[in-house]
Motif scaffolding. Sequence first.
Motif, short mmCIF file in Angstrom:
data_model
loop_
_atom_site.label_atom_id
_atom_site.label_comp_id
_atom_site.label_asym_id
_atom_site.label_seq_id
_atom_site.Cartn_x
_atom_site.Cartn_y
_atom_site.Cartn_z
N ILE A 188 0.85 -0.75 -0.38
CA ILE A 188 -0.71 0.05 -0.24
C ILE A 188 1.08 1.25 -0.25
CG2 ILE A 188 -2.14 -1.40 0.77
CD1 ILE A 188 -1.02 0.12 4.23
N ARG A 189 2.28 1.19 -0.23
CA ARG A 189 2.75 2.54 -0.64
C ARG A 189 2.79 3.18 -1.80
NH1 ARG A 189 8.62 -0.69 0.15
NH2 ARG A 189 9.07 0.86 0.29
N HIS A 190 3.60 4.62 -1.83
CA HIS A 190 3.42 5.07 -2.86
C HIS A 190 4.73 6.15 -2.72
CE1 HIS A 190 2.69 8.04 0.50
NE2 HIS A 190 2.45 8.87 0.41
N LYS A 191 5.01 6.70 -3.39
CA LYS A 191 6.25 7.66 -3.55
C LYS A 191 6.04 9.06 -2.98
CE LYS A 191 9.46 8.75 -6.82
NZ LYS A 191 10.79 9.26 -5.34
N LEU A 192 7.17 9.20 -1.90
CA LEU A 192 7.14 10.06 -1.12
C LEU A 192 7.51 11.66 -2.58
CD1 LEU A 192 7.69 11.20 1.60
CD2 LEU A 192 10.11 10.98 1.23
N THR A 193 6.66 12.65 -2.47
CA THR A 193 6.37 13.73 -2.72
C THR A 193 7.86 14.53 -1.92
OG1 THR A 193 4.45 14.59 -2.22
CG2 THR A 193 4.41 13.32 -3.65
N GLU A 194 8.27 15.91 -2.71
CA GLU A 194 8.79 16.30 -1.59
C GLU A 194 8.14 17.26 -1.16
OE1 GLU A 194 11.35 20.09 -3.28
OE2 GLU A 194 10.82 18.94 -4.23
N GLU A 195 7.20 18.22 -1.33
CA GLU A 195 5.54 17.97 -0.31
C GLU A 195 6.13 17.41 1.15
OE1 GLU A 195 1.18 19.14 -0.35
OE2 GLU A 195 2.57 20.51 -2.09
N GLU A 196 5.52 16.18 0.69
CA GLU A 196 5.12 15.38 1.92
C GLU A 196 6.61 15.17 2.40
OE1 GLU A 196 2.97 11.68 0.97
OE2 GLU A 196 3.73 11.47 0.26
N ALA A 197 8.18 15.02 1.49
CA ALA A 197 9.11 15.27 2.48
C ALA A 197 9.27 16.74 3.74
CB ALA A 197 10.31 14.80 1.75
N LYS A 198 9.21 17.51 3.08
CA LYS A 198 9.32 18.12 3.68
C LYS A 198 8.27 18.50 5.02
CE LYS A 198 11.30 21.21 -0.17
NZ LYS A 198 10.76 22.11 -1.14
N GLU A 199 7.45 18.41 4.89
CA GLU A 199 6.40 18.78 6.12
C GLU A 199 6.79 17.21 6.71
OE1 GLU A 199 1.53 17.21 6.84
OE2 GLU A 199 2.67 17.57 5.13
N VAL A 200 7.25 16.28 6.89
CA VAL A 200 7.72 15.46 8.13
C VAL A 200 9.11 16.52 8.20
CG1 VAL A 200 8.70 12.71 7.88
CG2 VAL A 200 6.38 13.21 6.69
N LEU A 201 10.05 16.55 7.73
CA LEU A 201 10.80 17.14 8.28
C LEU A 201 10.77 18.06 8.53
CD1 LEU A 201 13.67 16.40 5.03
CD2 LEU A 201 13.66 14.76 6.88
N GLU A 202 10.23 19.02 8.67
CA GLU A 202 9.71 20.04 9.70
C GLU A 202 9.65 19.19 11.16
OE1 GLU A 202 6.17 23.46 9.54
OE2 GLU A 202 7.34 23.52 7.95
N LYS A 203 8.68 19.05 11.12
CA LYS A 203 7.49 17.96 11.95
C LYS A 203 9.35 17.40 12.97
CE LYS A 203 2.95 17.07 10.79
NZ LYS A 203 1.79 17.01 10.60
N LEU A 204 9.74 16.58 12.46
CA LEU A 204 10.78 15.59 13.03
C LEU A 204 12.02 16.05 13.52
CD1 LEU A 204 11.40 12.83 11.06
CD2 LEU A 204 9.98 12.87 12.80
N ASN A 205 12.40 17.97 12.71
CA ASN A 205 13.42 18.66 13.04
C ASN A 205 13.17 19.57 13.62
OD1 ASN A 205 15.49 16.50 11.84
ND2 ASN A 205 14.92 16.95 10.51
N GLY A 206 11.77 19.94 13.17
CA GLY A 206 11.70 21.76 13.78
C GLY A 206 10.93 21.52 15.12
#
Length: 129
Positions: A111-129
């Motif tokens: 059930i996987r999908h290709k990670l988009t740049e927008e998704e990556a930025k959102e996740v990184l912001e939560k993890l590193n913000g």
Amino acid sequence: MCIFCKIINKEIPAYIVYEDDFVIAILDIYPMAKGHTLVIPKKHVTRLKELSEEEAKKLFAGLKKVIEKIEKISPDYNIIINQGPKAGQEIDHLHIHIIPRTGEEKIFYNIRHKLTEEEAKEVLEKLNG
């Protein structure tokens, strides 16, 4: 007292695969595959982060010993730790699933999908913000 604590205290029976001073490993009574085993710390904690670094080392040392046994069934297996009910944790006591894979199982559909740049930025912001 939770069902795993009752098993650890030998109040209810279980199919024990391995046991030492810190962990017990038992066959899952609702297995996803033949040999599906649970590695459980004897200390009642809900999540991995509740263990000290030394306790985590003991848990993973026990896990490694159980893996050696699981590899007698198959060299391929999944190791899963569900943390919280939304992640599928049904029993409120930390446990690690080891699920041998022979290729005959009908579990874990793709059930996987290709990670988009927008998704990556959102996740990184939560993890590193």
